[in-house]
Design a protein around this motif. Structure first.
Motif, PDB file in Angstrom:
ATOM      1  N   LEU A 114      82.872 103.598  -0.789  1.00 44.12           N
ATOM      2  CA  LEU A 114      82.187 104.890  -0.755  1.00 44.12           C
ATOM      3  C   LEU A 114      80.715 104.727  -0.379  1.00 44.12           C
ATOM      4  O   LEU A 114      80.177 105.520   0.411  1.00 44.12           O
ATOM      5  CB  LEU A 114      82.310 105.588  -2.115  1.00 44.12           C
ATOM      6  CG  LEU A 114      83.710 106.085  -2.499  1.00 44.12           C
ATOM      7  CD1 LEU A 114      83.694 106.698  -3.891  1.00 44.12           C
ATOM      8  CD2 LEU A 114      84.238 107.090  -1.479  1.00 44.12           C
ATOM      9  N   PHE A 128      79.849 104.424   3.347  1.00 44.83           N
ATOM     10  CA  PHE A 128      79.853 105.630   4.173  1.00 44.83           C
ATOM     11  C   PHE A 128      78.701 106.578   3.832  1.00 44.83           C
ATOM     12  O   PHE A 128      78.624 107.669   4.394  1.00 44.83           O
ATOM     13  CB  PHE A 128      81.177 106.381   3.996  1.00 44.83           C
ATOM     14  CG  PHE A 128      82.341 105.719   4.679  1.00 44.83           C
ATOM     15  CD1 PHE A 128      82.588 105.940   6.031  1.00 44.83           C
ATOM     16  CD2 PHE A 128      83.178 104.870   3.989  1.00 44.83           C
ATOM     17  CE1 PHE A 128      83.651 105.337   6.672  1.00 44.83           C
ATOM     18  CE2 PHE A 128      84.253 104.256   4.612  1.00 44.83           C
ATOM     19  CZ  PHE A 128      84.477 104.483   5.954  1.00 44.83           C
ATOM     20  N   PRO A 138      80.073 110.549  -1.282  1.00 49.80           N
ATOM     21  CA  PRO A 138      79.190 110.824  -0.137  1.00 49.80           C
ATOM     22  C   PRO A 138      79.057 112.316   0.143  1.00 49.80           C
ATOM     23  O   PRO A 138      80.057 113.025   0.270  1.00 49.80           O
ATOM     24  CB  PRO A 138      79.882 110.104   1.029  1.00 49.80           C
ATOM     25  CG  PRO A 138      80.764 109.077   0.386  1.00 49.80           C
ATOM     26  CD  PRO A 138      81.204 109.679  -0.914  1.00 49.80           C
ATOM     27  N   SER A 191      77.614 113.344   2.868  1.00 51.24           N
ATOM     28  CA  SER A 191      77.938 113.344   4.295  1.00 51.24           C
ATOM     29  C   SER A 191      78.424 111.950   4.663  1.00 51.24           C
ATOM     30  O   SER A 191      77.883 110.949   4.181  1.00 51.24           O
ATOM     31  CB  SER A 191      76.720 113.730   5.137  1.00 51.24           C
ATOM     32  OG  SER A 191      75.645 112.830   4.901  1.00 51.24           O
ATOM     33  N   TRP A 192      79.442 111.910   5.488  1.00 49.94           N
ATOM     34  CA  TRP A 192      80.076 110.633   5.820  1.00 49.94           C
ATOM     35  C   TRP A 192      79.406 110.029   7.050  1.00 49.94           C
ATOM     36  O   TRP A 192      79.151 110.721   8.038  1.00 49.94           O
ATOM     37  CB  TRP A 192      81.566 110.824   6.058  1.00 49.94           C
ATOM     38  CG  TRP A 192      82.282 111.275   4.813  1.00 49.94           C
ATOM     39  CD1 TRP A 192      82.355 112.546   4.323  1.00 49.94           C
ATOM     40  CD2 TRP A 192      82.999 110.446   3.892  1.00 49.94           C
ATOM     41  NE1 TRP A 192      83.070 112.573   3.154  1.00 49.94           N
ATOM     42  CE2 TRP A 192      83.490 111.294   2.862  1.00 49.94           C
ATOM     43  CE3 TRP A 192      83.284 109.092   3.832  1.00 49.94           C
ATOM     44  CZ2 TRP A 192      84.237 110.813   1.792  1.00 49.94           C
ATOM     45  CZ3 TRP A 192      84.030 108.613   2.769  1.00 49.94           C
ATOM     46  CH2 TRP A 192      84.497 109.459   1.765  1.00 49.94           C
TER      47      TRP A 192
END
Length: 294
Positions: free
Chosen positions: A51, A54, A67, A69-70
């Motif tokens: 996690l 990302f 996250p 935003s990825w």
């Protein structure tokens, strides 16, 4: 003229799936509680690393664990900031050559300790066990001096060559597996005119493939994750770095960007996880049967 008419047999009703009672589920959880706790404990750090890989640099290691935003481009950034493919090739070369060398040298040694009766065999086996208990750091200085006098420091040779001379743990593991093979197979092979070399590679090796796979996987994983050896011999030559040394240096080189560090960690973990998934059955079978007799 009488005619016979075939009558189709009545179709059997499909068996109904037995619904699990909530009490059965609770019993199953109670029985496997320790295994579930250990599994969750091992899985949580990996989930955290994935996690974080990302996340953005601003969100990494904050209280927000998911996250917002990825950023899959983190993995591309890792390749742009460090020659990961070169480090991957060095690690693969080190692990593959070490595994091959271990198998070529440890199989005959384990066979001799398991099947040949000669004076001093028990003493040699005790020396193998003693060598397993000897920390590598104890003999690091004299061995490093030897390789330095041979002008081989800064290369992977000091890491690979010792595996072609035998590995104590692998010899012990394979010896314990070889003694589980019944003696009748060797007696039959000897009656057919096989010598010791033929009995080893035509009888024993095909019958003990799970044990060989387990020993090979142990060696591959150890060398893939080895940090002390590569740091000692190739730490000053960046072109020969393995992934473990590169990963440890990656954090300092890029101002502690934890999202990129975790992305690099995921790249190091993926080959090991894929290898274990493919070799899982042989690995478990080899560990299960090792040490049953002897």
């Amino acid at each position: 003229m009488a005619t016979l008419t075939a009558t189709a047999a009545p179709a059997r009703p499909a068996p109904r799936r037995k619904k699990r009672h909530p009490k059965d589920i609770l019993n199953w959880i109670a029985v496997h509680a320790v295994a579930l706790a250990l599994g969750i404990g091992f899985a949580l750090p990996i989930v955290f690393v994935v996690l974080t890989a990302f996340m953005s640099d601003q969100q990494a290691l904050t209280s927000n664990l998911w996250p917002t935003s990825w950023h899959p481009e983190n993995f591309l950034t890792v390749f742009q900031k460090a020659p990961m493919l070169e480090y991957f090739a060095n690690s693969l070369l080190y692990s593959v050559l070490a595994t091959v060398g271990m198998l070529l040298s440890s199989i005959p040694a384990a066979y001799a300790l398991a099947r040949l009766r000669f004076r001093g065999s028990n003493l040699i086996f005790m020396l193998v066990i003693a060598a397993m208990m000897l920390p590598p750091q104890v003999v690091a200085v004299p061995i490093y001096s030897m390789w330095a006098n041979l002008h081989l420091t800064g290369t992977l040779w000091p890491l690979v060559v010792p595996y072609f001379l035998g590995d104590a743990f692998s010899i012990f593991l394979l010896r314990q597996f070889f003694v589980t093979v019944p003696q009748d197979y060797f007696d039959a092979a000897r009656m057919d005119g096989c010598n010791e070399f033929q009995m080893l590679y035509r009888v024993l090796v095909p019958m003990t493939r799970p044990g060989l796979a387990a020993a090979g996987l142990f060696t591959f994983l150890y060398t893939w994750n080895d940090y002390f050896g590569p740091l000692l011999y190739v730490g000053e030559k960046q072109d020969s770095w393995t992934l473990s040394v590169a990963l440890a240096s990656f954090r300092g080189m890029h101002q502690v960007q934890w999202n990129l560090t975790m992305a690099a960690t995921v790249l190091v973990l993926v080959p090991v996880i894929v290898l274990f998934l493919f070799a899982q059955k042989s690995f478990v079978k080899g560990i299960t049967f090792t040490g049953v007799k002897g």
